[in-house]
Structures are given as C-alpha cells and as structure tokens.
Scaffold this motif. Sequence first.
Motif, PDB file in Angstrom:
ATOM      1  N   ALA A 143       0.823  -1.215   0.000  1.00  0.00           N
ATOM      2  CA  ALA A 143       0.000   0.000   0.000  1.00  0.00           C
ATOM      3  C   ALA A 143       0.860   1.270   0.000  1.00  0.00           C
ATOM      4  CB  ALA A 143      -0.939   0.000   1.204  1.00  0.00           C
ATOM      5  N   ARG A 144       2.138   1.139   0.249  1.00  0.00           N
ATOM      6  CA  ARG A 144       3.115   2.232   0.242  1.00  0.00           C
ATOM      7  C   ARG A 144       2.788   3.313   1.261  1.00  0.00           C
ATOM      8  NH1 ARG A 144       6.269   1.725  -4.308  1.00  0.00           N
ATOM      9  NH2 ARG A 144       6.991   3.875  -4.191  1.00  0.00           N
ATOM     10  N   ASP A 145       2.074   2.942   2.320  1.00  0.00           N
ATOM     11  CA  ASP A 145       1.779   3.922   3.370  1.00  0.00           C
ATOM     12  C   ASP A 145       2.541   3.623   4.661  1.00  0.00           C
ATOM     13  OD1 ASP A 145       0.422   1.667   4.164  1.00  0.00           O
ATOM     14  OD2 ASP A 145      -1.515   2.652   4.467  1.00  0.00           O
ATOM     15  N   LEU A 146       3.491   2.691   4.576  1.00  0.00           N
ATOM     16  CA  LEU A 146       4.376   2.411   5.712  1.00  0.00           C
ATOM     17  C   LEU A 146       5.823   2.560   5.245  1.00  0.00           C
ATOM     18  CD1 LEU A 146       2.615  -0.713   7.226  1.00  0.00           C
ATOM     19  CD2 LEU A 146       3.178   1.339   8.515  1.00  0.00           C
ATOM     20  N   ALA A 198      10.058   7.677  21.077  1.00  0.00           N
ATOM     21  CA  ALA A 198      10.584   9.042  20.953  1.00  0.00           C
ATOM     22  C   ALA A 198       9.628   9.847  20.083  1.00  0.00           C
ATOM     23  CB  ALA A 198      11.985   9.023  20.337  1.00  0.00           C
ATOM     24  N   PHE A 199       9.706  11.154  20.206  1.00  0.00           N
ATOM     25  CA  PHE A 199       8.918  12.052  19.366  1.00  0.00           C
ATOM     26  C   PHE A 199       9.765  12.494  18.175  1.00  0.00           C
ATOM     27  CE2 PHE A 199       6.700  12.338  23.347  1.00  0.00           C
ATOM     28  CZ  PHE A 199       5.375  12.588  23.010  1.00  0.00           C
ATOM     29  N   LEU A 200       9.174  12.461  16.998  1.00  0.00           N
ATOM     30  CA  LEU A 200       9.797  13.057  15.824  1.00  0.00           C
ATOM     31  C   LEU A 200       9.067  14.351  15.501  1.00  0.00           C
ATOM     32  CD1 LEU A 200      10.329   9.963  13.480  1.00  0.00           C
ATOM     33  CD2 LEU A 200      11.937  10.992  15.105  1.00  0.00           C
ATOM     34  N   SER A 201       9.786  15.334  15.008  1.00  0.00           N
ATOM     35  CA  SER A 201       9.166  16.627  14.712  1.00  0.00           C
ATOM     36  C   SER A 201       9.712  17.216  13.419  1.00  0.00           C
ATOM     37  CB  SER A 201       9.400  17.612  15.866  1.00  0.00           C
ATOM     38  OG  SER A 201      10.786  17.839  16.067  1.00  0.00           O
ATOM     39  N   ILE A 202       8.839  17.995  12.771  1.00  0.00           N
ATOM     40  CA  ILE A 202       9.201  18.745  11.566  1.00  0.00           C
ATOM     41  C   ILE A 202       8.658  20.155  11.743  1.00  0.00           C
ATOM     42  CG2 ILE A 202       8.925  18.929   9.060  1.00  0.00           C
ATOM     43  CD1 ILE A 202       8.325  15.932   9.026  1.00  0.00           C
ATOM     44  N   PRO A 203       9.503  21.174  11.633  1.00  0.00           N
ATOM     45  CA  PRO A 203       8.992  22.547  11.779  1.00  0.00           C
ATOM     46  C   PRO A 203       7.827  22.832  10.833  1.00  0.00           C
ATOM     47  CG  PRO A 203      11.386  22.549  11.757  1.00  0.00           C
ATOM     48  CD  PRO A 203      10.956  21.131  11.401  1.00  0.00           C
ATOM     49  N   GLY A 204       6.743  23.338  11.398  1.00  0.00           N
ATOM     50  CA  GLY A 204       5.571  23.673  10.599  1.00  0.00           C
ATOM     51  C   GLY A 204       4.586  22.543  10.401  1.00  0.00           C
ATOM     52  N   ALA A 205       5.033  21.309  10.722  1.00  0.00           N
ATOM     53  CA  ALA A 205       4.158  20.143  10.536  1.00  0.00           C
ATOM     54  C   ALA A 205       3.768  19.493  11.843  1.00  0.00           C
ATOM     55  CB  ALA A 205       4.831  19.109   9.632  1.00  0.00           C
ATOM     56  N   GLY A 206       4.540  19.773  12.917  1.00  0.00           N
ATOM     57  CA  GLY A 206       4.180  19.237  14.220  1.00  0.00           C
ATOM     58  C   GLY A 206       5.118  18.160  14.713  1.00  0.00           C
ATOM     59  N   GLU A 207       4.589  17.385  15.672  1.00  0.00           N
ATOM     60  CA  GLU A 207       5.394  16.385  16.384  1.00  0.00           C
ATOM     61  C   GLU A 207       4.497  15.193  16.699  1.00  0.00           C
ATOM     62  OE1 GLU A 207       8.326  16.881  20.124  1.00  0.00           O
ATOM     63  OE2 GLU A 207       6.205  16.949  20.656  1.00  0.00           O
ATOM     64  N   HIS A 210       6.586  11.432   5.384  1.00  0.00           N
ATOM     65  CA  HIS A 210       6.684  10.525   4.227  1.00  0.00           C
ATOM     66  C   HIS A 210       7.211  11.237   2.983  1.00  0.00           C
ATOM     67  CE1 HIS A 210       4.615   6.475   4.917  1.00  0.00           C
ATOM     68  NE2 HIS A 210       4.829   6.975   6.113  1.00  0.00           N
ATOM     69  N   GLU A 211       7.039  12.544   2.924  1.00  0.00           N
ATOM     70  CA  GLU A 211       7.489  13.277   1.740  1.00  0.00           C
ATOM     71  C   GLU A 211       8.978  13.625   1.789  1.00  0.00           C
ATOM     72  OE1 GLU A 211       4.817  16.565   1.643  1.00  0.00           O
ATOM     73  OE2 GLU A 211       3.183  15.417   0.731  1.00  0.00           O
ATOM     74  N   VAL A 230      19.129   5.083  14.220  1.00  0.00           N
ATOM     75  CA  VAL A 230      17.867   4.988  14.970  1.00  0.00           C
ATOM     76  C   VAL A 230      16.739   4.842  13.959  1.00  0.00           C
ATOM     77  CG1 VAL A 230      16.407   6.035  16.743  1.00  0.00           C
ATOM     78  CG2 VAL A 230      18.872   6.473  16.735  1.00  0.00           C
ATOM     79  N   LYS A 231      15.964   3.771  14.121  1.00  0.00           N
ATOM     80  CA  LYS A 231      14.988   3.389  13.108  1.00  0.00           C
ATOM     81  C   LYS A 231      13.564   3.624  13.607  1.00  0.00           C
ATOM     82  CE  LYS A 231      15.981  -0.610  11.268  1.00  0.00           C
ATOM     83  NZ  LYS A 231      16.464  -0.329   9.903  1.00  0.00           N
ATOM     84  N   PHE A 232      12.744   4.230  12.752  1.00  0.00           N
ATOM     85  CA  PHE A 232      11.318   4.415  13.051  1.00  0.00           C
ATOM     86  C   PHE A 232      10.515   3.967  11.831  1.00  0.00           C
ATOM     87  CE2 PHE A 232      13.488   7.553  15.631  1.00  0.00           C
ATOM     88  CZ  PHE A 232      12.853   7.461  16.859  1.00  0.00           C
ATOM     89  N   THR A 233       9.472   3.197  12.066  1.00  0.00           N
ATOM     90  CA  THR A 233       8.554   2.812  10.993  1.00  0.00           C
ATOM     91  C   THR A 233       7.249   3.552  11.205  1.00  0.00           C
ATOM     92  OG1 THR A 233       9.601   0.655  10.789  1.00  0.00           O
ATOM     93  CG2 THR A 233       7.385   0.887   9.862  1.00  0.00           C
ATOM     94  N   VAL A 234       6.829   4.301  10.202  1.00  0.00           N
ATOM     95  CA  VAL A 234       5.736   5.265  10.356  1.00  0.00           C
ATOM     96  C   VAL A 234       4.674   5.026   9.293  1.00  0.00           C
ATOM     97  CG1 VAL A 234       5.136   7.722  10.332  1.00  0.00           C
ATOM     98  CG2 VAL A 234       7.332   6.965  11.308  1.00  0.00           C
TER      99      VAL A 234
END
Length: 279
Positions: free
Chosen positions: A21-24, A48-57, A86-87, A71-75
């Motif tokens: 589905a390409r959403d993971l 852990a929290f990941l964050s992007i300025p303007g997009a949130g956390e 994802h972008e 450090v690996k995260f699957t989202v």
Amino acid sequence: MNNPYLPILMRIEKVVIENDARDLKTFDLAFVNESDRQNFQFLPGQFAFLSIPGAGEAPFGIASAPHEPLVKFTVKRVGVFTTALHELEPGATVGMRGPWGNFYPFELMQGKDVVIISGGFSFTTLRATIAHLLLPENRKNYGKITAIYGARSPGELLYKEELKEWEKRSDLELVLCVDRLDGASWPQREGLVPNVLKAVAPKGENAIALVCGPPVMLRYTHPVLEELGFAPENVFLSLENRMKCGIGKCGHCNVGPKYVCKDGPVFSYAQLLNLPPEY
C-alpha cells in the motif's frame, strides 16, 4: 539541566517503503551531532517524538535495537505530520525528543522462554526486541524464543528481508501468518494471530509473553495466553494513547493514576487489570 522539550537534530540516512500500500515507511536516522549520539541510551520498548517545523510532532516506538548504528522508526501515513514525514527524502533533517517511557522486562526474561506476539505495524518495538535478544552476548541469557507475527496480507509484513534471515536461524522460532490470502501463494500460515498462537501453543510455564498489536488483537490474544498457562504478571503489552509531552506533565495520556508516556508504554497484564475497563 537539559530541556526535555528541545529536540535534537537527526538526519535521514535511508527510507524504505515497507508495504504494498506504500503507506508504511521506515526511516533510518543518524545523529547530526556526535555528542547527541553518545548521550542517547535506550532499550527496546521505549519511544521518541519526531518533529518537523511547521508540521508538528508525534510519538513513535523505536524500531532499532540499541547496538544498531542508526535509529529506526517505521511510520504509517495517517495525518498531517506523518504525510509531511513521508514526503522527506534522505539528507533531510528532523527533530527527535526522547527516549521516553519504560522498556520490556529484560531482567525478568533472563533464564525464561520468551514468546513475542504482534500484529500489523505494531511490530516495530518487538522487531527491536528480537534484534536485541539475538545478539550473541544476549542470546545465551534466554531460553526458547518464539515470535508470532501477523499481517492482513503478505504484502503488509514489515522488514521482509530481515524476516527471511530470521527464518534461517535455529535459535528463533519465527511464525508468520496473514489474515487472508485471496488466492495468493503463501508458504506460511493463514489465520488471525490469536488462532495461530493457539495452534503453535508455546508453553506458559517459565515463560514471558510480549504482546503488541491493534486493540482487537490484544483483546482476543490474552484469553489464549491464559489457556496456555501464562500468568497475568508474565504477560506484557505496549499501549498507545494520546501522548503529547512524554514526561507525564500534560495529562493527555493518563489512564486512571497511570501515565502511558511515563509509567508505560509497557505494562503487565496484571497492572492493566487495575486500570479502567477500556484497558
């Protein structure tokens, strides 16, 4: 004193699309600053929290083991923040706060068999756990390790190349299953995780069970574990809730007297029996 709300900078080294589905996607992150890498200590089960300025956390379970260099995260792409993540492509920078929360009971597990049960993309922290347990210096401390991992279809299983390597090992019983095949070829089991667990029937005596998955899977898995002889204090589940601060201050994730972010996310089933009935 370090500011717990201040993220450290991480660079995306690699992005892997995990499912049909390409959403993971799995993001392998490197520390921008060496001092941050040296200070980052964790065990599987923590988040852990990941964050992007303007997009949130947003919070995510850490999918890598402590000995792994990145450090690996699957989202899963489900909202504004995860879509922004994802972008991004390798070379981009994100923020990370953590690690937060507790971890799986590795001391309690020593000398015992370990049964790992997971469904869907909740497999992330249990993937970290398996990788940690299989380290030669750790593997000798545990008995038989059985991992049952299910997904809706073969194309939705995470970490496919790693699963192939684990299937070859003699010191790990890896049981893969899918909910439905719809005519597709699949050499492993077809069926829901609780039913497959019942068929595999690992012994509950002198064993610890680690369970992580969607609520409906958790609801039907525990009765099977009881039938197999697992005591409530030997079954550990990882909960999800609306975690915002990660340090038990904001109150978004409390369940009764417990904060999922600070007292969890890993709880024994014996502990959950004393929490409000929705858990």
